[in-house]
Scaffold this motif. Sequence first.
Motif, mmCIF file in Angstrom:
data_model
loop_
_atom_site.group_PDB
_atom_site.id
_atom_site.type_symbol
_atom_site.label_atom_id
_atom_site.label_comp_id
_atom_site.label_asym_id
_atom_site.label_seq_id
_atom_site.Cartn_x
_atom_site.Cartn_y
_atom_site.Cartn_z
ATOM 1 N N HIS A 70 -12.448 50.361 63.401
ATOM 2 C CA HIS A 70 -13.497 51.350 63.162
ATOM 3 C C HIS A 70 -13.901 51.267 61.697
ATOM 4 N N CYS A 71 -14.869 52.071 61.303
ATOM 5 C CA CYS A 71 -15.287 52.140 59.906
ATOM 6 C C CYS A 71 -14.344 53.092 59.180
ATOM 7 N N LEU A 84 -10.748 58.366 49.027
ATOM 8 C CA LEU A 84 -11.625 57.211 48.802
ATOM 9 C C LEU A 84 -12.852 57.193 49.703
ATOM 10 N N ILE A 85 -13.137 58.276 50.400
ATOM 11 C CA ILE A 85 -14.186 58.237 51.415
ATOM 12 C C ILE A 85 -15.546 57.844 50.849
ATOM 13 N N ASP A 86 -15.862 58.294 49.632
ATOM 14 C CA ASP A 86 -17.184 58.005 49.069
ATOM 15 C C ASP A 86 -17.321 56.550 48.632
ATOM 16 N N VAL A 109 -16.389 54.273 52.796
ATOM 17 C CA VAL A 109 -17.361 54.255 53.897
ATOM 18 C C VAL A 109 -18.586 53.404 53.577
ATOM 19 N N PRO A 110 -19.234 53.560 52.393
ATOM 20 C CA PRO A 110 -20.377 52.671 52.113
ATOM 21 C C PRO A 110 -20.001 51.198 52.118
ATOM 22 N N ALA A 111 -18.824 50.864 51.565
ATOM 23 C CA ALA A 111 -18.396 49.463 51.562
ATOM 24 C C ALA A 111 -18.125 48.964 52.977
ATOM 25 N N ARG A 135 -20.816 47.807 55.405
ATOM 26 C CA ARG A 135 -21.230 46.404 55.285
ATOM 27 C C ARG A 135 -20.221 45.475 55.941
ATOM 28 N N CYS A 136 -18.980 45.937 56.061
ATOM 29 C CA CYS A 136 -17.952 45.270 56.875
ATOM 30 C C CYS A 136 -17.812 43.771 56.580
ATOM 31 N N GLY A 137 -17.905 43.407 55.315
ATOM 32 C CA GLY A 137 -17.624 42.033 54.978
ATOM 33 C C GLY A 137 -18.728 41.065 55.278
ATOM 34 N N ILE A 138 -19.985 41.525 55.358
ATOM 35 C CA ILE A 138 -21.085 40.596 55.541
ATOM 36 C C ILE A 138 -21.096 39.594 54.398
ATOM 37 N N GLN A 139 -21.185 38.307 54.695
ATOM 38 C CA GLN A 139 -21.229 37.298 53.660
ATOM 39 C C GLN A 139 -22.606 37.274 52.999
ATOM 40 N N ASP A 140 -22.602 36.998 51.698
ATOM 41 C CA ASP A 140 -23.839 36.888 50.923
ATOM 42 C C ASP A 140 -24.684 38.153 51.027
ATOM 43 N N GLU A 141 -23.994 39.311 50.938
ATOM 44 C CA GLU A 141 -24.692 40.587 50.962
ATOM 45 C C GLU A 141 -25.594 40.703 49.738
#
Length: 256
Positions: free
Chosen positions: A83-84, A239-241, A244-246, A249-255
């Motif tokens: 999950h996120c 660390l929620i702030d 959650v934003p990071a 993106r869940c590890g998208i390459q070349d974000e």
Amino acid sequence: MLLRRVPAAAVAICRGLATGPRQGRQLLMRQLFESSSCTYTYVLADGASGDAVVIDPVLETVPRDLQLLRELRLNLRYAVNTHCHADHVTGSGSLVRALGGRSVISRASGARADLLLSDGDHIEFGDFALRVVATPGHTPGCVTLVLDDDSMAFTGDALLVRGCGRTDFQGGCPRTLHRSVHERIFTLPESCRIYPGHDYRGHTMSTVGEERRLNPRLTLSPDEFVTLMEGLNLPRPRLIDVAVPANLRCGIQDEP
């Protein structure tokens, strides 16, 4: 290979699961712990091919995970998030950038990833597969990953040992969580081993049978469970702030 639902006539060809798991397989499994967020990361691999899946990696412990994968000569296929997360930043992007493979999360999470999961999908690694079981409630996008022979389930934050994930943020719903656990996890075989996403009291695993009988929260009626969960008054995750934003993106390459 990650596989979508297909017509029944095509299951034997496309999923390779119609005749059941192959005999004589060797599963490598490692349970790893991150102490700051009390998160469990799991490495699963097919002993013959070395194809591997990492479940719920944490950014701070990526160097440890990379070392283990390299020492065991494993081929990372998928870095999967149940999950996120709100209490840590996922390490899926860093693992994928270092070793290849793909980051994965539920489509219902609203997060971006290389692959998005739906209920009923399978994640294949070598001769093994994990079945994706939607178990929302802690968050709308929570999934449980069940090994293809129903011998073990990786439940993320939906079901913990003698507990469960909180339901008071990120779209959580206690009634939905109670239903998810009872209808999607407690219907697995009693001997199915439960591997949770966290533990705060030194437990490492349980079984479906144990949690059906002994979980002090999930043995309550739906109404009792809702009352309990709505009255917990837990502190906001530290660390929620950031997390959650990071993690959206869940590890998208070349974000960008």
